[in-house]
Motif scaffolding. Structure first.
Motif, short mmCIF file in Angstrom:
data_model
loop_
_atom_site.label_atom_id
_atom_site.label_comp_id
_atom_site.label_asym_id
_atom_site.label_seq_id
_atom_site.Cartn_x
_atom_site.Cartn_y
_atom_site.Cartn_z
N ALA A 122 0.77 -0.87 -0.52
CA ALA A 122 0.01 0.31 -0.42
C ALA A 122 0.65 1.90 -0.04
CB ALA A 122 -0.86 -0.27 1.31
N VAL A 123 2.31 1.06 1.30
CA VAL A 123 2.98 2.52 0.65
C VAL A 123 3.65 2.96 -0.82
CG1 VAL A 123 4.60 3.39 1.91
CG2 VAL A 123 2.97 1.90 2.80
N LEU A 124 3.71 1.82 -1.48
CA LEU A 124 4.22 1.89 -2.53
C LEU A 124 3.51 2.28 -3.83
CD1 LEU A 124 6.50 0.66 -4.86
CD2 LEU A 124 5.16 -0.81 -5.16
N ILE A 125 2.13 1.98 -3.52
CA ILE A 125 1.63 2.88 -4.28
C ILE A 125 1.25 4.12 -4.54
CG2 ILE A 125 -1.14 2.70 -5.01
CD1 ILE A 125 -0.97 -0.46 -4.87
N GLY A 126 1.40 4.67 -2.57
CA GLY A 126 1.00 5.80 -2.33
C GLY A 126 1.77 6.44 -2.79
N VAL A 127 3.35 5.70 -2.48
CA VAL A 127 4.61 6.83 -2.75
C VAL A 127 4.80 7.02 -4.56
CG1 VAL A 127 7.33 6.85 -3.31
CG2 VAL A 127 6.02 5.89 -1.69
N ILE A 128 4.19 6.21 -5.62
CA ILE A 128 3.84 6.31 -6.31
C ILE A 128 2.84 7.24 -6.53
CG2 ILE A 128 3.15 5.49 -9.24
CD1 ILE A 128 4.51 2.73 -7.74
N THR A 129 2.22 7.32 -6.37
CA THR A 129 0.64 7.99 -6.91
C THR A 129 0.91 9.12 -6.45
OG1 THR A 129 -1.00 6.61 -6.90
CG2 THR A 129 -1.64 8.46 -6.46
N THR A 130 1.80 9.43 -5.17
CA THR A 130 1.54 10.80 -4.81
C THR A 130 2.71 11.48 -5.47
OG1 THR A 130 1.07 10.66 -2.07
CG2 THR A 130 2.23 12.19 -2.59
N GLY A 131 4.11 10.77 -5.50
CA GLY A 131 5.18 11.44 -6.68
C GLY A 131 5.15 11.99 -7.61
N LEU A 132 4.05 10.90 -8.76
CA LEU A 132 3.83 11.43 -9.84
C LEU A 132 3.01 12.46 -10.12
CD1 LEU A 132 3.29 7.45 -11.42
CD2 LEU A 132 5.62 9.31 -11.72
N THR A 133 1.87 12.27 -8.85
CA THR A 133 0.95 13.32 -9.29
C THR A 133 1.73 14.73 -8.73
OG1 THR A 133 -0.82 12.50 -8.03
CG2 THR A 133 -0.69 14.98 -7.80
N ILE A 134 2.75 14.95 -8.15
CA ILE A 134 3.15 16.63 -7.50
C ILE A 134 3.79 16.56 -9.25
CG2 ILE A 134 5.26 17.31 -5.80
CD1 ILE A 134 4.51 16.16 -4.11
N LYS A 135 4.84 15.37 -10.06
CA LYS A 135 5.96 16.01 -10.76
C LYS A 135 5.03 16.59 -11.71
CE LYS A 135 9.74 13.32 -10.49
NZ LYS A 135 10.57 14.04 -10.54
N GLY A 136 3.08 16.26 -11.71
CA GLY A 136 3.04 17.30 -12.93
C GLY A 136 2.41 15.98 -13.88
N LEU A 137 2.60 14.34 -13.46
CA LEU A 137 2.03 14.16 -15.17
C LEU A 137 0.44 13.35 -14.69
CD1 LEU A 137 5.62 13.23 -14.30
CD2 LEU A 137 4.42 10.44 -15.21
N PRO A 138 0.09 13.34 -16.53
CA PRO A 138 -1.01 13.33 -16.66
C PRO A 138 -1.71 12.44 -15.81
CG PRO A 138 -0.12 14.06 -18.40
CD PRO A 138 1.04 13.19 -17.55
N TYR A 139 -3.27 12.32 -14.81
CA TYR A 139 -3.47 10.94 -14.29
C TYR A 139 -4.26 9.69 -15.66
CZ TYR A 139 -7.85 11.57 -17.21
OH TYR A 139 -8.70 11.59 -18.27
#
Length: 348
Positions: free
Chosen positions: A304-321
């Motif tokens: 779960a932490v891995l999924i959170g890290v990926i989602t949050t990190g990519l969101t901060i980087k501005g990648l399209p959803y």
């Protein structure tokens, strides 16, 4: 020609040592590969995006994954007995609907809503157990059927519309109730600065670990998943333990539904739909932690932490959803390779 000791080819001492070193490296990859992927991604996002390191961001990440993690704990329990609960996302969505209808339509307090949601989750777990244990329907097929029934039932309960405070009812009156402040604090409140939903996630993870790893019941669940026939011949009531696993899975899914309802603040009929895949993913990926190759609670939590890290990190980087699912899936596949492909080669 007979070779004398002086003319015989020398034995290369380095080859066995090199082979042993290679096996040790592969063993380390199998054992710690999943953890390495998580730490590497965390370090990458921390170094490239300073806001990622903020404590508020990290807590929000844990808060975001708390629902999928708790649902994943339920899936882990069913994996332990050799099954799979595919209805957890629908049960969480049902919890959102039941909570909203209890408080907004029937004007009850939050405590009543909590009890109603947990009872609904336990009931679904019993239905799953009836199908699987008594009627001998395969686990995935039974819970998939339950999933579709629940999705339809949610719409029937609310006439196909979301429930929100102040909505107009069929008889022309206004809904008398609302989401209470106490209920909303399940996800929006904090304890010593930590979101209550994160505290619930941590507490349930610890409780599930103690149950599976430190109690007789947990050891029996693993024994059933490993060899149900041998466990039955040893005098264990296999059906009762499998029923326990599915009821606990339903209860955990309903707790996830409570958090989701508190987060949304209304009875969204589509709630919980996206939670199933993440819950199953974190439970399956969790099997790769420390090379165990079996369902385990800490592995699910780290998944779960891995999924959170990926989602949050990519969101901060501005990648399209729409690119996040691709990256998330690729990393999850990589983690699974550490568990299954490499570990199989290591055993050879």
């Amino acid at each position: 020609m007979t070779l004398t000791p002086s003319t015989a080819p020398p034995v290369t001492a380095g080859k066995p040592a090199a082979a042993g070193a290679g096996q040790r490296v592969q063993s380390a990859v199998v054992t710690y590969g999943f953890i390495f992927v998580t730490v590497a991604l965390f370090a990458f996002f921390s170094l490239t995006e300073p806001t990622f390191r903020d404590s508020a961001t990290l807590l929000d990440t844990l808060r975001y994954v708390s629902v999928a993690a708790i649902l994943g704990l339920g899936v882990t329990l069913t994996l332990a007995v050799g099954g799979m609960d595919m209805s957890v996302g629908a049960v969480a969505g049902l919890g959102v609907t039941v909570a909203a209808k209890t408080m907004v339509i029937y004007n009850q307090v939050g405590a009543v809503a909590v009890l109603a949601v947990i009872a609904a989750g336990a009931l679904v777990g019993l239905v799953n157990a009836l199908l699987i244990v008594v009627l001998k329907v395969p686990d995935m097929l039974a819970t998939l059927g339950t999933l579709f029934v629940i999705q339809g039932l949610k719409l029937i309960l609310v006439d196909g519309q979301s429930i929100s405070p102040g909505m107009t009812l069929d008889d022309g009156t206004t809904a008398p109730g609302r989401f209470t402040e106490g209920f909303l604090s399940i996800d929006r409140g904090t304890v010593a600065g930590v979101p209550i939903s994160v505290v619930i996630f941590a507490g349930l993870t610890l409780a599930a670990w103690i149950f599976l790893s430190r109690t007789r019941w947990g050891r029996v669940l693993y024994a059933i998943g490993s060899n149900p026939e041998a466990t039955r011949l040893a005098g264990v009531r296999v059906g009762a333990y499998r029923t326990l696993a599915y009821v606990l899975s339903g209860v955990l899914a309903s707790v996830g539904g409570l958090i989701l309802a508190s987060r949304i603040g209304q009875g969204d009929v589509s709630a919980g739909t996206s939670q199933l895949l993440e819950a199953v993913a974190v439970a399956l990926v969790g099997t790769s932690v420390l090379g165990r190759g079996k369902p385990n609670v800490w592995g699910t939590a780290l998944g779960a932490v891995l999924i959170g890290v990926i989602t949050t990190g990519l969101t901060i980087k501005g990648l399209p959803y729409y690119t996040q699912d691709v990256v998330e899936g690729a990393v999850l596949i990589l983690a699974l390779v550490f568990s299954f492909t490499l570990s199989r080669g290591n055993r050879r």
